[in-house]
Design an enzyme around this catalytic site. Structure first.
Site, PDB file in Angstrom:
ATOM      1  N   ARG A  80      45.795 121.715  -5.435  1.00  0.00           N
ATOM      2  CA  ARG A  80      46.969 122.170  -6.179  1.00  0.00           C
ATOM      3  C   ARG A  80      46.508 123.075  -7.314  1.00  0.00           C
ATOM      4  O   ARG A  80      45.703 122.658  -8.140  1.00  0.00           O
ATOM      5  CB  ARG A  80      47.722 120.951  -6.731  1.00  0.00           C
ATOM      6  CG  ARG A  80      48.832 121.306  -7.676  1.00  0.00           C
ATOM      7  CD  ARG A  80      49.620 120.086  -8.157  1.00  0.00           C
ATOM      8  NE  ARG A  80      50.620 120.559  -9.104  1.00  0.00           N
ATOM      9  CZ  ARG A  80      50.706 120.163 -10.384  1.00  0.00           C
ATOM     10  NH1 ARG A  80      49.900 119.241 -10.860  1.00  0.00           N
ATOM     11  NH2 ARG A  80      51.614 120.681 -11.165  1.00  0.00           N
ATOM     12  N   HIS A 124      52.848 126.496 -14.823  1.00  0.00           N
ATOM     13  CA  HIS A 124      52.120 125.440 -15.527  1.00  0.00           C
ATOM     14  C   HIS A 124      51.936 125.913 -16.976  1.00  0.00           C
ATOM     15  O   HIS A 124      50.823 126.165 -17.427  1.00  0.00           O
ATOM     16  CB  HIS A 124      50.795 125.146 -14.830  1.00  0.00           C
ATOM     17  CG  HIS A 124      50.208 123.797 -15.151  1.00  0.00           C
ATOM     18  ND1 HIS A 124      49.905 122.856 -14.189  1.00  0.00           N
ATOM     19  CD2 HIS A 124      49.862 123.236 -16.330  1.00  0.00           C
ATOM     20  CE1 HIS A 124      49.392 121.786 -14.773  1.00  0.00           C
ATOM     21  NE2 HIS A 124      49.348 121.994 -16.073  1.00  0.00           N
ATOM     22  N   GLU A 169      55.601 119.576 -15.205  1.00  0.00           N
ATOM     23  CA  GLU A 169      55.924 118.830 -16.423  1.00  0.00           C
ATOM     24  C   GLU A 169      56.800 119.612 -17.393  1.00  0.00           C
ATOM     25  O   GLU A 169      56.354 119.948 -18.508  1.00  0.00           O
ATOM     26  CB  GLU A 169      54.629 118.369 -17.112  1.00  0.00           C
ATOM     27  CG  GLU A 169      53.754 117.500 -16.237  1.00  0.00           C
ATOM     28  CD  GLU A 169      52.601 116.843 -16.999  1.00  0.00           C
ATOM     29  OE1 GLU A 169      52.440 117.110 -18.200  1.00  0.00           O
ATOM     30  OE2 GLU A 169      51.881 116.042 -16.387  1.00  0.00           O
ATOM     31  N   ASN A 298      53.422 113.062 -11.930  1.00  0.00           N
ATOM     32  CA  ASN A 298      52.159 113.078 -12.679  1.00  0.00           C
ATOM     33  C   ASN A 298      52.137 111.827 -13.542  1.00  0.00           C
ATOM     34  O   ASN A 298      53.091 111.570 -14.275  1.00  0.00           O
ATOM     35  CB  ASN A 298      52.082 114.296 -13.599  1.00  0.00           C
ATOM     36  CG  ASN A 298      52.055 115.610 -12.825  1.00  0.00           C
ATOM     37  OD1 ASN A 298      52.062 115.629 -11.603  1.00  0.00           O
ATOM     38  ND2 ASN A 298      52.022 116.716 -13.550  1.00  0.00           N
ATOM     39  N   TYR A 300      49.672 109.229 -16.131  1.00  0.00           N
ATOM     40  CA  TYR A 300      48.416 108.913 -16.834  1.00  0.00           C
ATOM     41  C   TYR A 300      48.444 107.543 -17.488  1.00  0.00           C
ATOM     42  O   TYR A 300      47.496 106.782 -17.377  1.00  0.00           O
ATOM     43  CB  TYR A 300      48.113 109.996 -17.873  1.00  0.00           C
ATOM     44  CG  TYR A 300      47.739 111.313 -17.218  1.00  0.00           C
ATOM     45  CD1 TYR A 300      46.423 111.583 -16.863  1.00  0.00           C
ATOM     46  CD2 TYR A 300      48.709 112.256 -16.905  1.00  0.00           C
ATOM     47  CE1 TYR A 300      46.073 112.771 -16.236  1.00  0.00           C
ATOM     48  CE2 TYR A 300      48.366 113.453 -16.262  1.00  0.00           C
ATOM     49  CZ  TYR A 300      47.053 113.692 -15.933  1.00  0.00           C
ATOM     50  OH  TYR A 300      46.706 114.859 -15.294  1.00  0.00           O
ATOM     51  N   GLU A 375      49.376 114.642 -10.171  1.00  0.00           N
ATOM     52  CA  GLU A 375      48.296 114.542 -11.161  1.00  0.00           C
ATOM     53  C   GLU A 375      48.064 113.087 -11.507  1.00  0.00           C
ATOM     54  O   GLU A 375      49.012 112.328 -11.693  1.00  0.00           O
ATOM     55  CB  GLU A 375      48.634 115.257 -12.478  1.00  0.00           C
ATOM     56  CG  GLU A 375      48.481 116.747 -12.450  1.00  0.00           C
ATOM     57  CD  GLU A 375      48.782 117.388 -13.800  1.00  0.00           C
ATOM     58  OE1 GLU A 375      48.517 116.753 -14.842  1.00  0.00           O
ATOM     59  OE2 GLU A 375      49.285 118.522 -13.789  1.00  0.00           O
TER      60      GLU A 375
HETATM   61  C1  FCB Z   1      48.990 116.952 -17.896  1.00  0.00           C
HETATM   62  C2  FCB Z   1      48.912 118.461 -17.665  1.00  0.00           C
HETATM   63  C3  FCB Z   1      47.529 118.945 -17.265  1.00  0.00           C
HETATM   64  C4  FCB Z   1      46.470 118.238 -18.073  1.00  0.00           C
HETATM   65  C5  FCB Z   1      46.634 116.739 -17.966  1.00  0.00           C
HETATM   66  C6  FCB Z   1      45.561 115.963 -18.669  1.00  0.00           C
HETATM   67  O1  FCB Z   1      50.055 116.658 -18.740  1.00  0.00           O
HETATM   68  O2  FCB Z   1      49.837 118.843 -16.672  1.00  0.00           O
HETATM   69  O3  FCB Z   1      47.478 120.327 -17.402  1.00  0.00           O
HETATM   70  O4  FCB Z   1      46.530 118.660 -19.384  1.00  0.00           O
HETATM   71  O5  FCB Z   1      47.877 116.390 -18.511  1.00  0.00           O
END
Ligand code: FCB
Length: 474
Positions: A80, A124, A169, A298, A300, A375
């Protein structure tokens, strides 16, 4: 003991890695490219750590062939990447620059020759500076400019790229770009951030229709949302109301119109002191609700919130930089807490169950819509050993934990078709500059030499076998 089967993925599952244009390409002044808001922002003193910029980044523009060869060697089956808008349409309007477009054509052809499926993200975060000068995302016209750009790229690459992602995002573009100001263009105006969110939505909807008209019907169109997993500190009704508000501002504001054809009423009510929403015209929500072929998620780290008494400014739960201006409009009465547990180098708590919760939420909310994890990954302070090898067992544990939750969600009926690790290689981490390493491949920033970390080999084995290899002891 987990069943061995629970670590086996469907044979068609895509094993990818993700990057974005400004974070890796460099070559910012080449072949007709003009500045984007990130060029301007990173060159403004005080905006990024150490004043670092993406001028050179990891020079992927010149090294893409080697980077694709490396992905193929590792065994990845998908990649991607994002297109730099100001590389293909420098002023954000008018005709394309062929040389800029040709770079992406060459990149895609190289991927296809190596049997790697490209997934192309149109936006992006790198708006052409000229469009920001004309008002940026808070201006309605930007949505129409984005749709035109989408059509141009769709016409040029629709014959060879099947997986399309409109926005990455949009929450970050709207609320970090125009609210807290930690991202480009660095504005701190809550009303502008809400207008930006709507025009990003509108741009998305218009772009979906423009792409459909410009490309073969079998191509698949998605959007990548950083949908937050928002949890309450307690079951107190005030904390549950805080969750509701943040969920509206993080998620509902995008998936409401995109997937359900309406903004949440609770969102409109909660923000009336900042905007009367008169920038939303009658047919907009219908336009935004254009049918999608897939949804990109995405993930985290989760957010933990509670009601607060007094004035509290909440930073984004999963980081990207602190600011005295909150990215959350009308939410000074809400507190963000650190979720307990181990953290990555970003300070983000590691909680793979959040990914399971996110997947199962969308499985319930939009049954039948295929999902991709577009992501997921972790930053660690990786350093080469004296023998030149880079060991990152923490990242392997992170990936193993999260992929196991993806697998569990699939076993429970979720239709997750692929996973894109963030990121293929270390790169420019926005306001943090080069200080945070998310790559599975280590980059020596002096020589730009690439060295796969142990996580790259681990992930490659997963990709080649469809089974998660065991986690080495840390
Ligand atoms: C996301 C972004 C990517 C990177 C990761 C750690 O929010 O899409 O570009 O910064 O975090």
């Amino acid at each position: 003991m987990p069943e061995p089967m629970t670590q086996t993925f469907p044979p068609t599952f895509l094993w990818g890695a993700a990057t974005s244009a400004y974070q890796i390409e460099g070559a910012v002044g080449e072949d007709g490219r003009t500045p984007s808001i990130w060029d301007t922002f990173s060159h403004t003193p005080g905006r990024t750590a150490g004043g670092e910029t993406g001028d050179v980044a990891v020079d992927h523009y010149h090294r893409y062939r080697d980077d694709v060869a490396l992905m193929a060697e590792l065994g990845l089956t998908a990649y991607r990447f994002s297109v730099s808008w100001s590389r293909v349409q420098p002023t954000g309007r008018g005709p394309v620059v062929q040389r800029g477009l040709d770079f992406y054509r060459r990149l895609v052809d190289e991927l296809l020759e190596h049997g790697i499926k490209p997934a192309l993200t149109l936006y992006h975060w790198d708006l052409p500076q000229e469009l920001e000068d004309a008002g940026g995302w808070p201006e309605r016209d930007t949505a129409f400019r984005f749709a035109e750009y989408a059509r141009l790229v769709g016409e040029a690459l629709g014959d060879r790229v099947e997986q399309w992602i409109t926005l990455n995002e949009p929450w970050c573009s709207a609320f970090l770009g125009y609210g807290s100001g930690v991202h480009a263009p660095g504005r701190t105006d809550p009303a502008a951030s809400l207008r930006a969110a709507h025009h990003l939505n509108l741009g998305h909807g218009l772009a979906v229709s423009a792409l459909r008209a410009a490309m073969p019907a079998h191509n698949r169109i998605a959007v990548s949302l950083n949908s937050s997993v928002v949890r309450p500190l307690s079951q107190d009704p005030a904390d549950l109301a805080a969750v509701r508000r943040i969920d509206d501002l993080a998620n509902g504001i995008f998936h409401g119109p995109m997937l359900h054809g309406a903004y949440p009423e609770t969102l409109v009510e909660a923000t009336h002191s900042v905007t009367d929403w008169s920038h939303v015209l009658d047919t907009d929500v219908h336009t935004i609700n254009a049918p999608l072929d897939a949804l990109g998620l995405n993930y985290y780290t989760p957010a933990l919130v509670s009601a607060a008494s007094g004035e509290v400014k909440g930073p984004r739960p999963d980081g990207h930089g602190a600011s005295e201006h909150s990215p959350w409009p009308c939410s000074d009465d809400i507190l963000f807490h650190q979720t307990p547990g181990e953290r990555t180098e970003m300070g983000w708590t590691i909680d793979p169950t959040g990914l399971y919760d996110l997947i199962t939420r969308y499985t319930r909310e939009v049954p039948g819509l295929p999902l991709y994890i577009t992501e997921n990954g972790a930053a660690y302070d990786d350093k080469p050993d004296p023998d030149g090898r880079v060991h990152d067992p923490e990242r392997i544990a992170y990936l193993h934990g999260h992929l196991s939750e993806v697998r569990r969600a699939i076993a429970d009926g979720a239709d997750v078709r692929g996973y894109y690790l963030w990121s293929l290689m270390d790169n420019f981490e926005w306001a943090y500059g080069y200080g945070k390493r998310f790559g599975a491949v280590y980059v020596d920033y002096a020589s730009l030499e690439r060295t796969p970390k142990s996580s790259a080999h681990w992930y490659g084995e997963a990709a080649r076998t469809g089974v998660l290899p065991p986690v080495p002891a840390v």
